[in-house]
Design an enzyme around this catalytic site. Structure first.
Site, mmCIF file in Angstrom:
data_model
loop_
_atom_site.group_PDB
_atom_site.id
_atom_site.type_symbol
_atom_site.label_atom_id
_atom_site.label_comp_id
_atom_site.label_asym_id
_atom_site.label_seq_id
_atom_site.Cartn_x
_atom_site.Cartn_y
_atom_site.Cartn_z
ATOM 1 N N THR A 43 0.872 -1.185 0.000
ATOM 2 C CA THR A 43 0.000 0.000 0.000
ATOM 3 C C THR A 43 0.909 1.236 0.000
ATOM 4 O OG1 THR A 43 -0.236 -0.253 2.405
ATOM 5 C CG2 THR A 43 -2.036 -1.045 1.032
ATOM 6 N N LYS A 91 3.760 -6.850 4.346
ATOM 7 C CA LYS A 91 3.529 -5.475 3.921
ATOM 8 C C LYS A 91 3.125 -4.669 5.151
ATOM 9 C CE LYS A 91 0.192 -3.434 3.402
ATOM 10 N NZ LYS A 91 -0.649 -2.504 4.277
ATOM 11 N N THR A 93 -0.899 -2.791 11.120
ATOM 12 C CA THR A 93 -1.471 -2.744 9.775
ATOM 13 C C THR A 93 -0.521 -3.442 8.886
ATOM 14 O OG1 THR A 93 -2.703 -0.800 9.852
ATOM 15 C CG2 THR A 93 -1.929 -1.286 7.775
ATOM 16 N N GLU A 101 6.477 4.735 7.410
ATOM 17 C CA GLU A 101 6.166 5.954 6.659
ATOM 18 C C GLU A 101 7.016 7.120 7.155
ATOM 19 O OE1 GLU A 101 1.542 4.836 5.576
ATOM 20 O OE2 GLU A 101 1.977 5.995 7.380
ATOM 21 N N ASN A 150 0.319 10.598 5.554
ATOM 22 C CA ASN A 150 -1.000 10.260 6.091
ATOM 23 C C ASN A 150 -2.031 11.345 5.867
ATOM 24 O OD1 ASN A 150 -1.035 7.528 7.631
ATOM 25 N ND2 ASN A 150 0.978 8.414 8.027
ATOM 26 N N SER A 165 -5.467 10.204 -1.690
ATOM 27 C CA SER A 165 -5.519 10.871 -2.993
ATOM 28 C C SER A 165 -4.921 10.001 -4.090
ATOM 29 C CB SER A 165 -4.771 12.185 -2.913
ATOM 30 O OG SER A 165 -3.408 11.965 -2.644
#
Length: 411
Positions: free
Chosen positions: A159, A185, A196, A282, A406, A411
């Site tokens: 993702t 992932k 997650t 991230e 985040n 988008s």
């Protein structure tokens, strides 16, 4: 770019006898990207998993748990199907219908019962699953089924990951070779129980269902349940072990030396896959181990380690390379170990002794702490002087990019 984590090389990922993997570009959320994966299993395979503890667990998680609980000997799990781009979480009864429709469609293509299929989803929450696109992509995924397709499989479940996550290893147990390969992932919304994340690890030994159930929990507790990026527990987290039974090794007892060797190898590979998630957090620029030692029990060691690893103040200090050590001590103090005697506590940043007997080490120099904080990999070590237990968790820093990613995720 992930922290000290090179992109896996496809040729280094070993085929595991008894499992084939096929991918497709189904357009689940975006066009021209791999977003659908099918894992087809040999009839000899056994499957076990652990799942998120989020009460809003996604529709595919609910179906996976139900299908595993309803297993019968003559109808083993035959396939797993994973989509990225849509989590199918927070979707109510309609979400369950769409996940079940995916299982029905794949079962028809493979000639088995829908309850022999385990579905998985990852992506945006609270949006309807585009089941028609997924079903339309299944023939392409089946057409791509190959035993050596692990790299494409790893790409198909990404993702916000910046790179695929995969690893292999081969071990010899009782003179018999065992091949294992796994993919994972995850990059954000990562917290234990579980994160997650999706993780799938297959090996070619044969294990009965009860033994595999034990192994998957033990492996997760020492790997995927010891990582945190931002303290958010997701709705879709799943870690699956697949024992294909297509190799020479068969294990029937948890008390055997063979089981202990296999468990150690599976746990090591699971840790590798879990660490890849943290290294690709991230916006992460640093990989951090928090090791708590000399505790009364493992639970309190993890409690304190998580308190440090979850703290936004601690994580932003690491991003800034700022040895603001009071933030770490504060996180230890509010961890909830009420009878902790802080006057006996000692702490190190790598080899630098920073806190001695509950206060600043008189020999500590700020430039030494600064040197460690500038590193890409850091170990925070805390000694509690309460017993012999120890535990480690792994985390990353919190950067400007985490906020940007985040804020713009959908988008």
């Amino acid at each position: 770019m992930a922290v000290n984590s090179p992109i896996p090389v496809s040729s280094d990922l070993k085929a595991v006898a008894g499992i084939e993997l096929g991918h497709a570009e189904a357009g689940v959320r975006k066009a021209n990207r791999k977003d659908l994966l099918v894992l087809k299993l040999a009839p000899s395979a056994t499957v076990a998993g652990v799942f998120t503890k989020n009460r809003f667990c996604a529709a595919p998680v609910q179906i996976c748990k139900a299908n595993l609980e309803a297993l019968v000997a003559d109808k083993p799990i035959r396939a797993l199907v994973i989509n990225t781009g849509n989590a199918n979480a927070g979707t109510g009864e309609e979400g369950l219908k769409r996940a079940n429709a995916t299982c029905d469609a794949l079962a028809q293509l493979l000639g088995c019962d829908a309850k022999q299929i385990l579905p998985f989803s990852t992506g945006v929450i609270l949006e309807p699953l585009p089941v028609d696109r997924i079903i339309a992509g299944l023939p392409q995924a089946i057409g791509n089924l190959k035993a050596d397709n692990w790299f494409n499989a790893a790409e198909s479940i990404m993702t916000t990951d910046t790179q695929p996550k995969a690893a292999s290893r081969t071990v010899t147990i009782a003179g018999k070779q065992v091949v294992m390969t796994g993919i994972s992932k995850g990059a954000g919304m990562i917290k234990p129980n579980m994160a997650t994340m999706l993780g799938f690890l297959a090996f070619d030994a044969k294990l009965p269902q009860a033994l595999l159930n034990q192994l998957v929990k033990d492996a997760a507790d020492h790997s995927f349940n010891c990582i945190t990026i931002d303290g958010d527990t997701s709705t879709n987290d799943s870690f699956m072990l697949i024992a294909t039974g297509a190799g020479e090794l068969e294990i029937t007892s948890a008390d055997s030396a063979e089981y202990k060797e296999l468990a150690a190898a599976v746990t090591a590979l699971s840790q590798n896959l879990a660490h890849q998630i943290i290294r690709d957090g991230e916006g992460a620029t640093k990989f951090i181990e928090v090791a708590v030692e000399d505790g009364k029990n493992i639970e309190e060691c993890r409690q304190i380690a998580y308190s440090i690893a979850h703290s936004p103040l601690v994580k932003t200090a690491f991003f800034a390379s700022d040895p603001n050590l009071g933030r770490i001590l504060a996180a230890i103090g509010y961890a909830g170990v009420d009878d902790l005697d802080v006057s006996k506590l000692n702490m190190w940043l790598d080899d630098v002794w920073v806190a001695k007997d509950g206060g600043r080490n008189p020999d500590y120099r700020e430039e030494d702490g600064q040197r460690v904080m500038k590193q890409a990999e850091i170990v925070v070590r805390v000694k509690l002087a309460r017993g012999a237990a120890k535990a480690s968790v792994w985390t990353c820093d919190l950067s400007h990019d985490y906020v940007s990613i985040n804020a713009d995720y959908r988008s």
